[in-house]
Design a protein around this motif. Structure first.
Motif, PDB file in Angstrom:
ATOM      1  N   PRO A 154       0.829  -1.212   0.000  1.00 37.20           N
ATOM      2  CA  PRO A 154       0.000   0.000   0.000  1.00 37.20           C
ATOM      3  C   PRO A 154       0.857   1.254   0.000  1.00 37.20           C
ATOM      4  CG  PRO A 154      -0.808  -1.586   1.588  1.00 37.20           C
ATOM      5  CD  PRO A 154       0.535  -2.082   1.129  1.00 37.20           C
ATOM      6  N   LYS A 155       0.214   2.400   0.116  1.00 40.34           N
ATOM      7  CA  LYS A 155       0.907   3.677   0.021  1.00 40.34           C
ATOM      8  C   LYS A 155       1.986   3.849   1.085  1.00 40.34           C
ATOM      9  CE  LYS A 155      -1.909   4.657  -3.273  1.00 40.34           C
ATOM     10  NZ  LYS A 155      -1.475   4.598  -4.661  1.00 40.34           N
ATOM     11  N   SER A 216      -7.061   8.219   6.582  1.00 37.86           N
ATOM     12  CA  SER A 216      -8.286   7.812   5.896  1.00 37.86           C
ATOM     13  C   SER A 216      -8.139   7.960   4.385  1.00 37.86           C
ATOM     14  CB  SER A 216      -9.460   8.657   6.396  1.00 37.86           C
ATOM     15  OG  SER A 216     -10.633   8.378   5.669  1.00 37.86           O
ATOM     16  N   LEU A 217      -7.530   9.069   3.958  1.00 40.19           N
ATOM     17  CA  LEU A 217      -7.326   9.311   2.534  1.00 40.19           C
ATOM     18  C   LEU A 217      -6.365   8.286   1.947  1.00 40.19           C
ATOM     19  CD1 LEU A 217      -8.173  11.378   0.357  1.00 40.19           C
ATOM     20  CD2 LEU A 217      -6.082  12.641   0.875  1.00 40.19           C
ATOM     21  N   ASN A 218      -5.309   7.994   2.692  1.00 42.67           N
ATOM     22  CA  ASN A 218      -4.331   7.003   2.251  1.00 42.67           C
ATOM     23  C   ASN A 218      -4.982   5.632   2.094  1.00 42.67           C
ATOM     24  OD1 ASN A 218      -1.736   6.295   1.475  1.00 42.67           O
ATOM     25  ND2 ASN A 218      -1.089   5.787   3.539  1.00 42.67           N
ATOM     26  N   GLU A 219      -5.862   5.317   3.031  1.00 43.50           N
ATOM     27  CA  GLU A 219      -6.568   4.035   2.991  1.00 43.50           C
ATOM     28  C   GLU A 219      -7.529   3.981   1.803  1.00 43.50           C
ATOM     29  OE1 GLU A 219      -7.618   0.185   4.319  1.00 43.50           O
ATOM     30  OE2 GLU A 219      -5.997   1.516   4.969  1.00 43.50           O
ATOM     31  N   LEU A 221      -7.512   5.717  -1.038  1.00 44.69           N
ATOM     32  CA  LEU A 221      -6.857   5.744  -2.347  1.00 44.69           C
ATOM     33  C   LEU A 221      -5.886   4.589  -2.542  1.00 44.69           C
ATOM     34  CD1 LEU A 221      -6.088   9.565  -2.581  1.00 44.69           C
ATOM     35  CD2 LEU A 221      -7.935   8.314  -3.697  1.00 44.69           C
ATOM     36  N   GLY A 222      -5.422   4.018  -1.411  1.00 39.52           N
ATOM     37  CA  GLY A 222      -4.420   2.964  -1.501  1.00 39.52           C
ATOM     38  C   GLY A 222      -4.993   1.575  -1.608  1.00 39.52           C
ATOM     39  N   THR A 223      -5.670   1.135  -0.559  1.00 39.62           N
ATOM     40  CA  THR A 223      -6.150  -0.249  -0.528  1.00 39.62           C
ATOM     41  C   THR A 223      -7.582  -0.406  -1.023  1.00 39.62           C
ATOM     42  OG1 THR A 223      -6.822   0.034   1.787  1.00 39.62           O
ATOM     43  CG2 THR A 223      -4.612  -0.828   1.376  1.00 39.62           C
ATOM     44  N   CYS A 224      -8.338   0.694  -0.991  1.00 34.52           N
ATOM     45  CA  CYS A 224      -9.741   0.616  -1.428  1.00 34.52           C
ATOM     46  C   CYS A 224     -10.059   1.735  -2.412  1.00 34.52           C
ATOM     47  CB  CYS A 224     -10.685   0.709  -0.225  1.00 34.52           C
ATOM     48  SG  CYS A 224     -10.393  -0.527   1.038  1.00 34.52           S
ATOM     49  N   PRO A 225      -9.421   1.747  -3.575  1.00 36.91           N
ATOM     50  CA  PRO A 225      -9.649   2.827  -4.536  1.00 36.91           C
ATOM     51  C   PRO A 225     -11.098   2.880  -5.002  1.00 36.91           C
ATOM     52  CG  PRO A 225      -8.470   1.004  -5.556  1.00 36.91           C
ATOM     53  CD  PRO A 225      -8.507   0.715  -4.086  1.00 36.91           C
ATOM     54  N   THR A 226     -11.597   4.108  -5.175  1.00 40.09           N
ATOM     55  CA  THR A 226     -12.995   4.289  -5.577  1.00 40.09           C
ATOM     56  C   THR A 226     -13.129   4.704  -7.035  1.00 40.09           C
ATOM     57  OG1 THR A 226     -12.904   6.575  -4.781  1.00 40.09           O
ATOM     58  CG2 THR A 226     -13.696   4.909  -3.242  1.00 40.09           C
TER      59      THR A 226
END
Length: 250
Positions: A154-155, A216-219, A221-226
């Protein structure tokens, strides 16, 4: 070995001085480093490494730290574990190293210096690009599959606090990039700020919210991209809150 025995071995008059150094309450100087090397029974190469390690940890600027980091790296070429630690330092020493890791995610990425320079706002040499990619691969942030580079984790996050001069230097470089971005199309950036008086409790609350939002943003965009479309640009999101005043009670 007791402090008294160490003091005797190093011919140091005060064992209290040794304790202060060990507790991090007193620095070693160019004059006392050889004394401590003798006290620790270090041989020539070990003493050289110890001396540069002291200067590295006591460096006041990123440039000084990089200087002694390079010396330590040369002295520890036989130790792969130490090499990895130096590579971690390198990771944040140049802004484009982290950027290159993310650039790999672009849909049209090409591992070609000309293409990289055409997309990244930098003018990197092929050697700089090669070294940066080697660092990312060695640290496990990139890997090759079917002769193509891919992210493996991840990021990257530097953590909640800036404990390393290299990380601070990374932010200095990104702040310079932020200043340059002020002259760019507003559709390609978002810049806003708030100047407000706060209590210490309110500041702590703001800091906690910034940390929570970043994570939260890292999560997201990193592991759960929308997003559903291709990734075609690289962005840097900076969150900061700092004092504009001095003095006061705290």
């Amino acid at each position: 070995m007791s402090l008294a025995q160490l003091a005797q071995k190093g011919k140091i008059k005060s064992k209290a001085h040794i304790k202060l150094v060990c507790d991090g309450k007193r620095n070693l100087s160019a004059k006392t480093i050889p004394t401590f090397s003798t006290m620790l029974g270090l041989k020539s190469k070990e003493a050289d490494f110890f001396e540069n390690l002291v200067y590295f940890t006591q460096a006041h600027t990123c440039e000084e730290q990089l200087k002694y980091r390079n010396r330590l790296k040369d002295l520890s070429k036989t130790s792969s574990a130490k090499q990895i630690e130096f590579e971690k330092f390198d990771l944040f020493s140049k802004w484009y190293i982290v950027a290159l890791r993310e650039l790999v995610e672009l849909s049209d990425f090409k591992e070609d210096p000309k293409w990289i320079n055409s997309r990244l706002k930098a003018n990197l040499t092929p050697t700089e690009i090669k070294k940066a990619l080697e660092i990312l691969i060695k640290l496990g942030f990139l890997e090759r599959k079917n002769n193509q580079l891919h992210q493996t984790t991840p990021k990257i996050s530097s953590g909640d606090e800036l404990r390393s001069k290299a990380i601070r230097h990374f932010h200095y470089q990104m702040l310079d990039k932020a200043k340059e971005a002020l002259d760019e199309d507003m559709n390609h950036r978002e810049t806003s700020g708030l100047t407000i008086a706060m209590t210490e409790e309110e500041f702590k609350m703001v800091k906690e919210k910034i940390i929570e939002f970043r994570k939260s943003l890292n999560e997201s965009l990193g592991t759960c991209p929308t997003g559903t479309g291709p990734k075609n640009h690289l962005y840097h999101v900076a969150l900061t809150c700092f004092r504009l005043t001095k003095g006061g009670n705290a």
